[in-house]
Design a protein around this motif. Structure first.
Motif, PDB file in Angstrom:
ATOM      1  N   THR A   1       0.827  -1.201   0.000  1.00  0.00           N
ATOM      2  CA  THR A   1       0.000   0.000   0.000  1.00  0.00           C
ATOM      3  C   THR A   1       0.862   1.253   0.000  1.00  0.00           C
ATOM      4  OG1 THR A   1      -1.696  -1.201   1.242  1.00  0.00           O
ATOM      5  CG2 THR A   1      -1.867   1.191   1.201  1.00  0.00           C
ATOM      6  N   LEU A   2       1.955   1.228   0.767  1.00  0.00           N
ATOM      7  CA  LEU A   2       2.851   2.384   0.828  1.00  0.00           C
ATOM      8  C   LEU A   2       3.663   2.547  -0.451  1.00  0.00           C
ATOM      9  CD1 LEU A   2       4.200   1.901   4.479  1.00  0.00           C
ATOM     10  CD2 LEU A   2       2.407   3.468   3.731  1.00  0.00           C
ATOM     11  N   VAL A   3       3.973   1.426  -1.108  1.00  0.00           N
ATOM     12  CA  VAL A   3       4.854   1.459  -2.274  1.00  0.00           C
ATOM     13  C   VAL A   3       4.116   1.878  -3.537  1.00  0.00           C
ATOM     14  CG1 VAL A   3       6.146  -0.052  -3.851  1.00  0.00           C
ATOM     15  CG2 VAL A   3       6.579  -0.139  -1.402  1.00  0.00           C
ATOM     16  N   LEU A   4       2.833   1.517  -3.670  1.00  0.00           N
ATOM     17  CA  LEU A   4       2.095   1.770  -4.910  1.00  0.00           C
ATOM     18  C   LEU A   4       2.177   3.232  -5.366  1.00  0.00           C
ATOM     19  CD1 LEU A   4      -1.319   0.338  -5.964  1.00  0.00           C
ATOM     20  CD2 LEU A   4      -0.896   2.766  -6.189  1.00  0.00           C
ATOM     21  N   PRO A   5       1.868   4.214  -4.509  1.00  0.00           N
ATOM     22  CA  PRO A   5       1.978   5.607  -4.979  1.00  0.00           C
ATOM     23  C   PRO A   5       3.405   5.994  -5.352  1.00  0.00           C
ATOM     24  CG  PRO A   5       0.710   5.465  -2.935  1.00  0.00           C
ATOM     25  CD  PRO A   5       1.376   4.149  -3.125  1.00  0.00           C
ATOM     26  N   GLY A   6       4.391   5.415  -4.643  1.00  0.00           N
ATOM     27  CA  GLY A   6       5.775   5.712  -4.983  1.00  0.00           C
ATOM     28  C   GLY A   6       6.154   5.210  -6.358  1.00  0.00           C
ATOM     29  N   ILE A   7       5.596   4.058  -6.739  1.00  0.00           N
ATOM     30  CA  ILE A   7       5.856   3.528  -8.080  1.00  0.00           C
ATOM     31  C   ILE A   7       5.294   4.465  -9.139  1.00  0.00           C
ATOM     32  CG2 ILE A   7       5.294   1.654  -9.666  1.00  0.00           C
ATOM     33  CD1 ILE A   7       5.493  -0.274  -7.334  1.00  0.00           C
ATOM     34  N   LEU A   8       4.113   5.033  -8.865  1.00  0.00           N
ATOM     35  CA  LEU A   8       3.553   6.013  -9.798  1.00  0.00           C
ATOM     36  C   LEU A   8       4.513   7.191  -9.967  1.00  0.00           C
ATOM     37  CD1 LEU A   8      -0.182   6.148  -8.628  1.00  0.00           C
ATOM     38  CD2 LEU A   8       0.718   5.015 -10.664  1.00  0.00           C
ATOM     39  N   GLY A   9       5.038   7.692  -8.843  1.00  0.00           N
ATOM     40  CA  GLY A   9       5.979   8.809  -8.914  1.00  0.00           C
ATOM     41  C   GLY A   9       7.260   8.439  -9.627  1.00  0.00           C
ATOM     42  N   MET A  10       7.738   7.219  -9.402  1.00  0.00           N
ATOM     43  CA  MET A  10       8.967   6.766 -10.065  1.00  0.00           C
ATOM     44  C   MET A  10       8.783   6.724 -11.569  1.00  0.00           C
ATOM     45  SD  MET A  10      10.738   2.994  -9.975  1.00  0.00           S
ATOM     46  CE  MET A  10       9.374   2.363 -10.962  1.00  0.00           C
ATOM     47  N   ASN A  11       7.673   6.143 -12.044  1.00  0.00           N
ATOM     48  CA  ASN A  11       7.444   6.052 -13.487  1.00  0.00           C
ATOM     49  C   ASN A  11       7.297   7.427 -14.121  1.00  0.00           C
ATOM     50  OD1 ASN A  11       7.580   3.276 -13.488  1.00  0.00           O
ATOM     51  ND2 ASN A  11       5.377   2.955 -13.448  1.00  0.00           N
ATOM     52  N   ALA A  12       6.681   8.364 -13.384  1.00  0.00           N
ATOM     53  CA  ALA A  12       6.585   9.727 -13.906  1.00  0.00           C
ATOM     54  C   ALA A  12       7.965  10.358 -14.017  1.00  0.00           C
ATOM     55  CB  ALA A  12       5.677  10.565 -13.005  1.00  0.00           C
ATOM     56  N   ALA A  13       8.802  10.135 -13.003  1.00  0.00           N
ATOM     57  CA  ALA A  13      10.156  10.706 -13.036  1.00  0.00           C
ATOM     58  C   ALA A  13      11.015  10.064 -14.126  1.00  0.00           C
ATOM     59  CB  ALA A  13      10.826  10.539 -11.673  1.00  0.00           C
ATOM     60  N   MET A  14      10.797   8.770 -14.395  1.00  0.00           N
ATOM     61  CA  MET A  14      11.575   8.091 -15.428  1.00  0.00           C
ATOM     62  C   MET A  14      11.293   8.643 -16.820  1.00  0.00           C
ATOM     63  SD  MET A  14      13.730   5.818 -14.329  1.00  0.00           S
ATOM     64  CE  MET A  14      13.961   4.662 -15.687  1.00  0.00           C
ATOM     65  N   ALA A  15      10.261   9.487 -16.927  1.00  0.00           N
ATOM     66  CA  ALA A  15       9.992  10.119 -18.219  1.00  0.00           C
ATOM     67  C   ALA A  15      11.178  10.936 -18.696  1.00  0.00           C
ATOM     68  CB  ALA A  15       8.746  11.000 -18.121  1.00  0.00           C
TER      69      ALA A  15
ATOM     70  N   LEU B   1       7.797  13.534  -6.062  1.00  0.00           N
ATOM     71  CA  LEU B   1       6.734  12.911  -6.843  1.00  0.00           C
ATOM     72  C   LEU B   1       6.103  11.761  -6.072  1.00  0.00           C
ATOM     73  CD1 LEU B   1       8.161  12.915 -10.471  1.00  0.00           C
ATOM     74  CD2 LEU B   1       5.856  13.616  -9.841  1.00  0.00           C
ATOM     75  N   GLY B   2       6.950  10.922  -5.469  1.00  0.00           N
ATOM     76  CA  GLY B   2       6.434   9.819  -4.676  1.00  0.00           C
ATOM     77  C   GLY B   2       5.641  10.302  -3.472  1.00  0.00           C
ATOM     78  N   LEU B   3       6.152  11.321  -2.791  1.00  0.00           N
ATOM     79  CA  LEU B   3       5.453  11.872  -1.634  1.00  0.00           C
ATOM     80  C   LEU B   3       4.099  12.437  -2.031  1.00  0.00           C
ATOM     81  CD1 LEU B   3       5.466  12.690   1.377  1.00  0.00           C
ATOM     82  CD2 LEU B   3       6.570  14.843   0.675  1.00  0.00           C
ATOM     83  N   GLY B   4       4.061  13.196  -3.130  1.00  0.00           N
ATOM     84  CA  GLY B   4       2.799  13.757  -3.590  1.00  0.00           C
ATOM     85  C   GLY B   4       1.792  12.688  -3.957  1.00  0.00           C
ATOM     86  N   MET B   5       2.256  11.625  -4.610  1.00  0.00           N
ATOM     87  CA  MET B   5       1.355  10.525  -4.950  1.00  0.00           C
ATOM     88  C   MET B   5       0.831   9.839  -3.693  1.00  0.00           C
ATOM     89  SD  MET B   5       1.213  10.387  -8.291  1.00  0.00           S
ATOM     90  CE  MET B   5       2.127  10.845  -9.765  1.00  0.00           C
ATOM     91  N   ARG B   6       1.688   9.664  -2.688  1.00  0.00           N
ATOM     92  CA  ARG B   6       1.246   9.033  -1.440  1.00  0.00           C
ATOM     93  C   ARG B   6       0.214   9.905  -0.726  1.00  0.00           C
ATOM     94  NH1 ARG B   6       6.727   7.669  -1.399  1.00  0.00           N
ATOM     95  NH2 ARG B   6       7.329   9.346   0.033  1.00  0.00           N
ATOM     96  N   SER B   7       0.420  11.227  -0.766  1.00  0.00           N
ATOM     97  CA  SER B   7      -0.547  12.116  -0.125  1.00  0.00           C
ATOM     98  C   SER B   7      -1.916  12.042  -0.803  1.00  0.00           C
ATOM     99  CB  SER B   7      -0.029  13.558  -0.152  1.00  0.00           C
ATOM    100  OG  SER B   7      -0.128  14.121  -1.452  1.00  0.00           O
ATOM    101  N   ALA B   8      -1.922  11.698  -2.095  1.00  0.00           N
ATOM    102  CA  ALA B   8      -3.177  11.617  -2.836  1.00  0.00           C
ATOM    103  C   ALA B   8      -3.907  10.309  -2.592  1.00  0.00           C
ATOM    104  CB  ALA B   8      -2.915  11.788  -4.329  1.00  0.00           C
ATOM    105  N   LEU B   9      -3.179   9.211  -2.470  1.00  0.00           N
ATOM    106  CA  LEU B   9      -3.805   7.892  -2.491  1.00  0.00           C
ATOM    107  C   LEU B   9      -3.856   7.189  -1.149  1.00  0.00           C
ATOM    108  CD1 LEU B   9      -2.337   6.502  -5.846  1.00  0.00           C
ATOM    109  CD2 LEU B   9      -4.587   7.497  -5.447  1.00  0.00           C
TER     110      LEU B   9
END
Length: 280
Positions: free
Chosen positions: A58-72, A210-218
């Motif tokens: 649960t904690l990792v999922l939003p971080g993965i979203l942030g990671m993929n966005a940063a990998m852009a 990015l990961g922190l922001g995604m975690r704050s959202a989800l």
């Protein structure tokens, strides 16, 4: 930047994005990372993080979203370097408003591809991982502004990095540091469990925010207890990502113009000849 460049950039980006869904190699790339990350989540779904009461998945999922966005930024860098080698950049330089339109088109096509990749990952992940606050409109609004600001912060930096590397083969020099930043940015394990000096370094770069922001959202509000200062730090997230966005948007046009001035038919031909010699 005039309207002609904006219109040309939007058109170019839309065409490139549509083409990426009709090409076998591009389709594989769209699905490879999302599926790989879903496999990682599957094995983390029942692993608890200390005494927090939260599963690590649960904690990792939003971080993965942030990671993929940063990998852009890596995708942007690789595309720009490859198209510099094959002469695409030279052709853009030769057309009116070609360089601004080229940059806008690349930002649109890469950003669109990232959003599709995140959707491919997120939709099945919502059924795999419990405890996410996906029924709240505010969560989706937060997810939206974090993602958009994060892409604006990272894509121009990717263009700058792509201008630095002379060939696609040297991109490994970029990928390794990015992977190191991902490993120390709290993506796969909360950053509070890492040494303090690692925490300070991670907070310099956009991947952590990015990961922190995604975690704050989800994540639910009580999940903030595993974050630094037990706060989602939205103001700091906006500040750091905006700073990276300003740096990238200022530097990218300057660096691209300088790189384009050095491009000519003879330099493209020389690179192709070198490539053919290595193949032979």
């Amino acid at each position: 930047m005039n309207r002609t460049a904006l219109r040309a950039g939007w058109a170019r980006g839309g065409i490139e994005l549509r083409q990426s869904f009709t090409n076998g190699g591009d389709l594989f790339n769209h699905f490879f990372w999302p599926v790989l990350m879903l496999v990682v989540l599957y094995f983390l779904r029942d692993v608890s993080f200390g005494d927090s009461g939260f599963e690590l998945g649960t904690l990792v999922l939003p971080g993965i979203l942030g990671m993929n966005a940063a990998m852009a930024m890596v995708s942007m860098s690789q595309l720009l370097t490859a198209e510099r080698e094959d002469g695409t950049l030279l052709r853009a330089k030769a057309t009116p408003h070609g360089m601004p339109a080229y940059l806008i088109g690349k930002i649109i096509s890469v950003a669109g591809g990232v959003i599709v990749d995140l959707a491919i990952f997120l939709v099945p992940a919502l059924f795999l991982i419990p405890g996410l606050t996906v029924g709240d409109l505010g969560s989706w609004l937060t997810l939206g502004w974090v993602l958009l600001l994060g892409l604006v912060a990272t894509l121009p930096i990717g263009a700058v990095l792509g201008s630095v590397f002379s060939s696609a083969r040297s991109q490994g020099l970029l990928t390794l540091p990015i992977l190191a930043m991902i490993g120390t940015s709290g993506i796969f394990y909360p950053i509070t469990s890492m040494p303090e000096w690692v925490q300070w370094i991670a907070q310099v770069f956009p991947i952590y925010w990015l990961g922190l922001g995604m975690r704050s959202a989800l994540l639910p509000d009580d999940a903030v207890t595993v974050e630094l200062g037990e706060s989602w730090r939205h103001l700091e997230t906006v500040g750091v990502l905006t700073a990276w966005a300003v740096v990238g948007l200022v530097l990218a046009p300057i660096v691209l113009r300088r790189m384009a001035r050095r491009e000519s038919g003879s330099t493209v031909a020389a690179r192709r000849e070198k490539a053919m010699q290595r193949v032979g």
